[in-house]
Design an enzyme around this catalytic site. Sequence first.
Site, PDB file in Angstrom:
ATOM      1  CG  HIS A  18      -0.423  -0.047   2.523  1.00 38.99           C
ATOM      2  ND1 HIS A  18       0.357   0.961   3.022  1.00 38.99           N
ATOM      3  CD2 HIS A  18      -0.520  -0.970   3.519  1.00 38.99           C
ATOM      4  CE1 HIS A  18       0.716   0.680   4.262  1.00 38.99           C
ATOM      5  NE2 HIS A  18       0.211  -0.500   4.587  1.00 38.99           N
ATOM      6  CG  HIS A  21       4.156  -1.563   2.149  1.00 37.94           C
ATOM      7  ND1 HIS A  21       2.842  -1.905   2.021  1.00 37.94           N
ATOM      8  CD2 HIS A  21       4.582  -2.090   3.326  1.00 37.94           C
ATOM      9  CE1 HIS A  21       2.474  -2.615   3.083  1.00 37.94           C
ATOM     10  NE2 HIS A  21       3.500  -2.732   3.885  1.00 37.94           N
ATOM     11  CB  CYS A 126       2.307  -9.842  20.320  1.00 37.69           C
ATOM     12  SG  CYS A 126       1.322  -9.096  19.007  1.00 37.69           S
ATOM     13  CB  CYS A 129       4.924  -7.994  17.485  1.00 35.21           C
ATOM     14  SG  CYS A 129       3.900  -6.591  17.835  1.00 35.21           S
ATOM     15  CB  CYS A 143       0.563  -6.346  21.819  1.00 33.10           C
ATOM     16  SG  CYS A 143       1.442  -5.640  20.422  1.00 33.10           S
ATOM     17  CG  HIS A 146      -0.570  -5.929  16.682  1.00 24.73           C
ATOM     18  ND1 HIS A 146       0.775  -6.098  16.858  1.00 24.73           N
ATOM     19  CD2 HIS A 146      -0.791  -5.944  15.342  1.00 24.73           C
ATOM     20  CE1 HIS A 146       1.354  -6.225  15.678  1.00 24.73           C
ATOM     21  NE2 HIS A 146       0.432  -6.131  14.748  1.00 24.73           N
ATOM     22  CE  LYS A 295       1.617   1.642  10.492  1.00 22.78           C
ATOM     23  NZ  LYS A 295       2.021   0.340  10.911  1.00 22.78           N
ATOM     24  CE  LYS A 298      -6.137  -8.161   4.556  1.00 19.03           C
ATOM     25  NZ  LYS A 298      -5.377  -9.356   4.297  1.00 19.03           N
TER      26      LYS A 298
HETATM   27  N1  MSP Z   1       9.036  -7.439   7.755  1.00 19.83           N
HETATM   28  C1  MSP Z   1       9.195  -6.341   8.638  1.00 19.83           C
HETATM   29  C2  MSP Z   1      10.465  -5.593   8.318  1.00 19.83           C
HETATM   30  C3  MSP Z   1      11.701  -6.413   8.373  1.00 19.83           C
HETATM   31  S1  MSP Z   1      13.083  -5.493   7.945  1.00 19.83           S
HETATM   32  C4  MSP Z   1      14.368  -6.502   8.184  1.00 19.83           C
HETATM   33  C5  MSP Z   1       8.009  -5.388   8.496  1.00 19.83           C
HETATM   34  N2  MSP Z   1       7.330  -5.449   7.366  1.00 19.83           N
HETATM   35  S2  MSP Z   1       6.041  -4.527   7.014  1.00 19.83           S
HETATM   36  O1  MSP Z   1       5.518  -5.061   5.786  1.00 19.83           O
HETATM   37  O2  MSP Z   1       5.149  -4.458   8.113  1.00 19.83           O
HETATM   38  O3  MSP Z   1       6.615  -3.134   6.680  1.00 19.83           O
HETATM   39  C6  MSP Z   1       6.703  -2.103   7.622  1.00 19.83           C
HETATM   40  C7  MSP Z   1       7.213  -0.878   6.888  1.00 19.83           C
HETATM   41  O4  MSP Z   1       6.321  -0.530   5.806  1.00 19.83           O
HETATM   42  C8  MSP Z   1       7.292   0.382   7.718  1.00 19.83           C
HETATM   43  O5  MSP Z   1       8.431   0.436   8.534  1.00 19.83           O
HETATM   44  C9  MSP Z   1       7.305   1.408   6.603  1.00 19.83           C
HETATM   45  O6  MSP Z   1       8.511   1.413   5.940  1.00 19.83           O
HETATM   46  C10 MSP Z   1       6.236   0.865   5.672  1.00 19.83           C
HETATM   47  N3  MSP Z   1       4.903   1.269   6.091  1.00 19.83           N
HETATM   48  C11 MSP Z   1       3.833   0.445   6.315  1.00 19.83           C
HETATM   49  N4  MSP Z   1       2.763   1.219   6.664  1.00 19.83           N
HETATM   50  C12 MSP Z   1       3.109   2.524   6.680  1.00 19.83           C
HETATM   51  C13 MSP Z   1       2.406   3.731   6.830  1.00 19.83           C
HETATM   52  N5  MSP Z   1       1.123   3.785   7.102  1.00 19.83           N
HETATM   53  N6  MSP Z   1       3.104   4.869   6.655  1.00 19.83           N
HETATM   54  C14 MSP Z   1       4.417   4.887   6.319  1.00 19.83           C
HETATM   55  N7  MSP Z   1       5.092   3.758   6.140  1.00 19.83           N
HETATM   56  C15 MSP Z   1       4.520   2.575   6.455  1.00 19.83           C
HETATM   57  O7  MSP Z   1       7.806  -4.603   9.425  1.00 19.83           O
END
Ligand code: MSP
Length: 639
Positions: A18, A21, A126, A129, A143, A146, A295, A298
Amino acid sequence: MSSFYITTPIYYVNARPHLGHAYSTLVCDALVRMHKLLDDEALFVTGSDEHGDKIAQAAEKNGQTPQSFADTTSALFRNLWPDLGIEGYRFARTTDPAHESLVQAMLTRVYEKGDIYYGEFSGHYCYGCERFYTEKELENGLCPQHLTKPELISEKNYFFRMSKYLPWLKEYIETHPDFIRPERYRSEALGMLETGALDDLCISRPKSRLTWGIELPFDKNYVCYVWFDALLTYISALGGPEAKDFSHFWPGEHLVAKDILKPHAVFWPIMLKALDLPLYRHLHVHGYWLSRNTKMSKSIGNIVDPVDVVARYGRDPFRYYLFREMHFGSDASFNEEGMVTRINADLANDLGNLFSRVLTMTDKYCQGTVPHPGAKHDADKEIIDLSVTAMQNFVQLFSGLKFAEGLESLWELVRALNKYVDQEAPWSLAKKGDTERLQTVMYTLLASMRKVALCLWPVMPEASVQMLEQLGQKASVHTPPVASIRDEIACFGGLYAGTQVAKKSNLFPRIDPAKRVTEADEKNSEGPETKKEISFDNFEALDIRVGTVKEAAKHPNADKILVLQIDFGPLGVRQILSGLAQHYAPQDLLGKQVTAVLNLKPRKIRGLLSNGMVLTCEGESGLSLLSPEKAGKNGGAVS
Ligand code: MSP
C-alpha cells in the site's frame, strides 16, 4: 566516486503493498537517484520477509502452502516498483537459498562465540509482532502495537545474549548523534535502553509450533526467529561479509518507519557487533502516512492503493505530492483533496505554467532557439544567484532527507522565475525591439529552468526528462542527465546558445478539483444519470461493515420497523433499526450476515436508538438485504 547503499524494510508478504510501503521504497529510489546525480555509485535493497507465524497463518487461511502464498504476494511488491518509476535496487527474498545459508552461517558464528544459549522461558507472545513482550513492555496488559492480549507461552528456546551488549549500545548511540535520525527517534531508542525492559532476545521457535522458518544449524527441532532472519537480508543481499559488494557498499544506511524502530535501533546493531561486522552508518526513521487520521491498516479498511492513485493522477505528480507533503520524521495525512490542490498549485500553475509560457515565447521571439545573452542587469544577476543557491540548498536538503524543505526551496526559484517573466515582460521588449535585453532575459530563464529540471530528476524522473528534452537536452529516466550535479551548482551556464527548444509545453494538466480527474479523462467520461457526484473522500468517509444479526424483534411502536442486534466482531454488538418488517420475519434474519453504515449519527426512531443503517436494495418482491456473497468477517470493512 564514493558508494551509497540504503535499504527499505523487507516487507511482510501477508498483505498487498500500500501507500506506506510505496513511500519507503520511493524514498530509497529518490535517494539513489540523487546520489547517482552526485556521481556516487548507488544501490538500494528492498524485498520480502516471508518466514514466520504471520505468513504461515495467512497462507493457511488462503488455502495455500506458505511458499506458494509468499511467491504470489512477493510478486505483487516486486511488480509494483517499476510502475512507480522505481529502479536501481536489488529485490531480496528471505526464502532465497543463498540468504537461508547466510543466516545459518551467522547463527553458527554467534553460537560458537558463546552468545547464544538454551533456556526455559515463559513470556507474553504477540502473534502480530511475532515476538515476546516482557510485563513492563505491555500497556495495560496489551501489546502496545496491536492493542491485543498476548498469549502466555512457556517453552524451551534459544536466546541471544543481547543484554550483554546493551550498555555498549547505549554509549554508542550517545556518542554518535547522527546514528539514528531524526533526533526524536534517537531519544526514543535511548529511552528503550534506559527503561531496563530489554533483556536477552529469544531467537528460536520450536518446530512443534512453527515449521515455516530457517532451521537452526545447531538444533533441527527449531527454526530461527523471523527478525533475526530478516535483518540479515541487508547483508545477504550484498552476497554476505566475504563478497566484493559487501566491502564496496557496507556500511550502509537503513530507512524504516517508526513501527520498527526497536529491531533496527537495538537488535540489529547488537547483532552486527556480535558478528564482528561494522555497524550501519545511519538509521533514518519516518512517520506514518495516515488515512482518515489513522495509520493505514487492512483491518481498519483505510488502505490507499498507490496503483489506483497513479492511474488517476499520474506517477510523477503522485511522487511529487508524497515528497512535498511529508516532513520526514512526522506523520502526514494522505488526502486526495489536498493532493489535487498541491498538484494544481505547484505543478500545473507554478512549474507547468513557467515552461509553457517561456517555451512559447522562445518560439515566438527567438525562433525556437536558446539566444545569446547580452549584458546582465541586476534583476538577471539576482535570478542567477537564486538559481545557484536554490540548487545548492535543494541538493543538500534532499540528500539529508529533508525532502519537503528541499522542494520548498526549489519552488522559491520557480516562483521567482514566474515573477521575473512578469516584471521583465519579454513581449514588451520584443515590441520595443530591445533584442539584447530580450535575449538576456530569455537565456536567464531557459538556463534556470534547466537547473530546476535537473534537480527534479530524483523526484519526478519522467517529467524531468520531458523538461530537459523540451530544453533541447538529451536525457533518460534510467541514467542521470549530467555527470555530476556538483559541477552544475558551481556555475550558472550549461545551456548553449543556438540549441533548439520545444515550441510549447503542457507538462501537468490542471485537475478539476470538483471532479478530481484530469481534464483529458473528463472528456472521455460519459455515463447514465446518477445522483450528484461526490468526492472520493466523501465516499471513503463512510464506514460500511459486515455483521451478523444476533437478535431481531418488531419495534413496539412502529409497524414497519425491525429492531436488530448486530454483531460486528471486534467493534461489538450494535442496535440498528431498519424498515424491514414488511419484507422479513424477525426469525428469518437470525444468523444472517448483513452490511451496514456504522458512522451515521445515531438517531431515535419512536423512542428506540438506531446506531447505524442496514443496507438494502429494491428487489422484485420488496426490499432485499445486501449481504456478502461469501461469508464475510464480522466487523470487516466493505470497500
Ligand atoms: N518485515 C518487517 C520488516 C523487516 S526489515 C528486516 C516489516 N514489514 S512490514 O511489511 O510491516 O513493513 C513495515 C514498513 O512498511 C514500515 O516500517 C514502513 O517502511 C512501511 N509502512 C507500512 N505502513 C506505513 C504507513 N502507514 N506509513 C508509512 N510507512 C509505512 O515490518
